[in-house]
Scaffold this motif. Structure first.
Motif, PDB file in Angstrom:
ATOM      1  N   LEU A  74     -10.645  13.208 -19.432  1.00  0.00           N
ATOM      2  CA  LEU A  74      -9.232  13.205 -19.079  1.00  0.00           C
ATOM      3  C   LEU A  74      -9.144  12.821 -17.615  1.00  0.00           C
ATOM      4  N   TYR A  75      -8.365  11.789 -17.300  1.00  0.00           N
ATOM      5  CA  TYR A  75      -8.193  11.436 -15.898  1.00  0.00           C
ATOM      6  C   TYR A  75      -6.818  10.865 -15.635  1.00  0.00           C
ATOM      7  N   SER A  76      -6.470  10.845 -14.367  1.00  0.00           N
ATOM      8  CA  SER A  76      -5.164  10.385 -13.930  1.00  0.00           C
ATOM      9  C   SER A  76      -5.334   9.529 -12.674  1.00  0.00           C
ATOM     10  N   ILE A  77      -4.600   8.427 -12.630  1.00  0.00           N
ATOM     11  CA  ILE A  77      -4.508   7.579 -11.445  1.00  0.00           C
ATOM     12  C   ILE A  77      -3.048   7.630 -11.014  1.00  0.00           C
ATOM     13  N   PHE A  78      -2.794   7.796  -9.732  1.00  0.00           N
ATOM     14  CA  PHE A  78      -1.422   7.974  -9.290  1.00  0.00           C
ATOM     15  C   PHE A  78      -1.193   7.349  -7.919  1.00  0.00           C
ATOM     16  N   ASN A  79       0.055   7.036  -7.640  1.00  0.00           N
ATOM     17  CA  ASN A  79       0.481   6.686  -6.286  1.00  0.00           C
ATOM     18  C   ASN A  79       1.899   7.177  -6.068  1.00  0.00           C
ATOM     19  N   ASP A  80       2.228   7.447  -4.827  1.00  0.00           N
ATOM     20  CA  ASP A  80       3.512   8.018  -4.456  1.00  0.00           C
ATOM     21  C   ASP A  80       4.538   6.913  -4.231  1.00  0.00           C
ATOM     22  N   ARG A  81       5.786   7.295  -4.186  1.00  0.00           N
ATOM     23  CA  ARG A  81       6.855   6.356  -3.852  1.00  0.00           C
ATOM     24  C   ARG A  81       6.729   5.914  -2.402  1.00  0.00           C
ATOM     25  N   LYS A  82       7.321   4.783  -2.115  1.00  0.00           N
ATOM     26  CA  LYS A  82       7.310   4.271  -0.746  1.00  0.00           C
ATOM     27  C   LYS A  82       8.735   3.884  -0.377  1.00  0.00           C
ATOM     28  N   SER A  83       9.210   4.374   0.767  1.00  0.00           N
ATOM     29  CA  SER A  83      10.577   4.049   1.178  1.00  0.00           C
ATOM     30  C   SER A  83      10.648   2.613   1.669  1.00  0.00           C
ATOM     31  N   LEU A  84      11.832   2.030   1.616  1.00  0.00           N
ATOM     32  CA  LEU A  84      12.011   0.644   2.051  1.00  0.00           C
ATOM     33  C   LEU A  84      11.753   0.474   3.541  1.00  0.00           C
ATOM     34  N   SER A  85      11.915   1.524   4.308  1.00  0.00           N
ATOM     35  CA  SER A  85      11.635   1.415   5.740  1.00  0.00           C
ATOM     36  C   SER A  85      10.146   1.211   6.003  1.00  0.00           C
ATOM     37  N   GLY A  86       9.296   1.582   5.040  1.00  0.00           N
ATOM     38  CA  GLY A  86       7.865   1.373   5.164  1.00  0.00           C
ATOM     39  C   GLY A  86       7.402   0.056   4.582  1.00  0.00           C
ATOM     40  N   TYR A  87       8.322  -0.836   4.272  1.00  0.00           N
ATOM     41  CA  TYR A  87       8.027  -2.133   3.668  1.00  0.00           C
ATOM     42  C   TYR A  87       8.179  -3.237   4.707  1.00  0.00           C
ATOM     43  N   ILE A  99       0.839  -1.195   0.000  1.00  0.00           N
ATOM     44  CA  ILE A  99       0.000   0.000   0.000  1.00  0.00           C
ATOM     45  C   ILE A  99       0.876   1.247   0.000  1.00  0.00           C
ATOM     46  N   SER A 100       0.694   2.061  -1.026  1.00  0.00           N
ATOM     47  CA  SER A 100       1.425   3.314  -1.130  1.00  0.00           C
ATOM     48  C   SER A 100       0.852   4.311  -0.119  1.00  0.00           C
ATOM     49  N   PRO A 101       1.693   5.160   0.469  1.00  0.00           N
ATOM     50  CA  PRO A 101       1.172   6.108   1.459  1.00  0.00           C
ATOM     51  C   PRO A 101       0.234   7.166   0.869  1.00  0.00           C
ATOM     52  N   LEU A 102       0.407   7.510  -0.395  1.00  0.00           N
ATOM     53  CA  LEU A 102      -0.418   8.529  -1.026  1.00  0.00           C
ATOM     54  C   LEU A 102      -0.856   8.016  -2.388  1.00  0.00           C
ATOM     55  N   TYR A 103      -2.162   8.002  -2.634  1.00  0.00           N
ATOM     56  CA  TYR A 103      -2.670   7.533  -3.919  1.00  0.00           C
ATOM     57  C   TYR A 103      -4.003   8.197  -4.210  1.00  0.00           C
ATOM     58  N   GLY A 104      -4.423   8.149  -5.468  1.00  0.00           N
ATOM     59  CA  GLY A 104      -5.697   8.757  -5.782  1.00  0.00           C
ATOM     60  C   GLY A 104      -6.012   8.749  -7.261  1.00  0.00           C
ATOM     61  N   LYS A 105      -7.152   9.341  -7.582  1.00  0.00           N
ATOM     62  CA  LYS A 105      -7.615   9.466  -8.956  1.00  0.00           C
ATOM     63  C   LYS A 105      -8.259  10.833  -9.095  1.00  0.00           C
ATOM     64  N   THR A 106      -7.957  11.508 -10.170  1.00  0.00           N
ATOM     65  CA  THR A 106      -8.574  12.792 -10.454  1.00  0.00           C
ATOM     66  C   THR A 106      -8.963  12.806 -11.925  1.00  0.00           C
ATOM     67  N   GLY A 107      -9.998  13.536 -12.258  1.00  0.00           N
ATOM     68  CA  GLY A 107     -10.432  13.522 -13.647  1.00  0.00           C
ATOM     69  C   GLY A 107     -11.340  14.675 -14.007  1.00  0.00           C
ATOM     70  N   PHE A 108     -11.632  14.736 -15.292  1.00  0.00           N
ATOM     71  CA  PHE A 108     -12.466  15.784 -15.873  1.00  0.00           C
ATOM     72  C   PHE A 108     -13.258  15.175 -17.020  1.00  0.00           C
ATOM     73  N   ASN A 109     -14.558  15.405 -17.057  1.00  0.00           N
ATOM     74  CA  ASN A 109     -15.423  14.952 -18.150  1.00  0.00           C
ATOM     75  C   ASN A 109     -16.186  16.145 -18.700  1.00  0.00           C
ATOM     76  N   TYR A 110     -16.357  16.152 -20.020  1.00  0.00           N
ATOM     77  CA  TYR A 110     -17.151  17.191 -20.658  1.00  0.00           C
ATOM     78  C   TYR A 110     -18.003  16.544 -21.734  1.00  0.00           C
ATOM     79  N   ALA A 111     -19.251  16.927 -21.801  1.00  0.00           N
ATOM     80  CA  ALA A 111     -20.157  16.514 -22.875  1.00  0.00           C
ATOM     81  C   ALA A 111     -20.876  17.756 -23.379  1.00  0.00           C
ATOM     82  N   SER A 112     -20.957  17.888 -24.698  1.00  0.00           N
ATOM     83  CA  SER A 112     -21.663  19.034 -25.267  1.00  0.00           C
ATOM     84  C   SER A 112     -23.155  18.936 -24.949  1.00  0.00           C
TER      85      SER A 112
END
Length: 103
Positions: A41-54, A19-32
């Protein structure tokens, strides 16, 4: 966006592997107004995790997850971006395009 402080609730207080300490999804939708054009347009992301957190006793393969550019001190972060567009040409046909980027 989510932040997670991950620990196994036991006497060891060991962190969770995957489990990454920081993660999420953000997006934008448009319909005429008439739904002839749609854009997403959307993005899914997660942050790095240090080995000490493993968790060293965990089931993940840490040797395959470390980042060689950082001398093996952290686990990869990830960003996935997707763009989709659609145009309705007639009642029977539409045209769509999608672009994806993973890094």
């Amino acid at each position: 966006m989510n932040y997670c402080f991950d620990q196994i609730v036991s006497h060891s207080k060991a962190p969770l592997d995957y489990i990454s300490p920081l993660y999420g999804k953000t997006g934008f939708n448009y319909a005429s107004f008439n739904n002839r054009y749609r854009v997403s347009l959307y993005s899914i992301f997660n942050d790095r995790k240090s080995l000490s957190g493993y968790n060293s006793d965990g089931e993940s393969n840490i040797q395959y997850a470390t980042n060689p550019g950082k001398e093996g001190n952290e686990i990869f972060g990830m960003v996935y971006i997707k763009f989709k567009g659609r145009i309705q040409c007639s009642k029977l046909y539409d045209t769509a395009i999608g672009i994806e980027k993973y890094s």
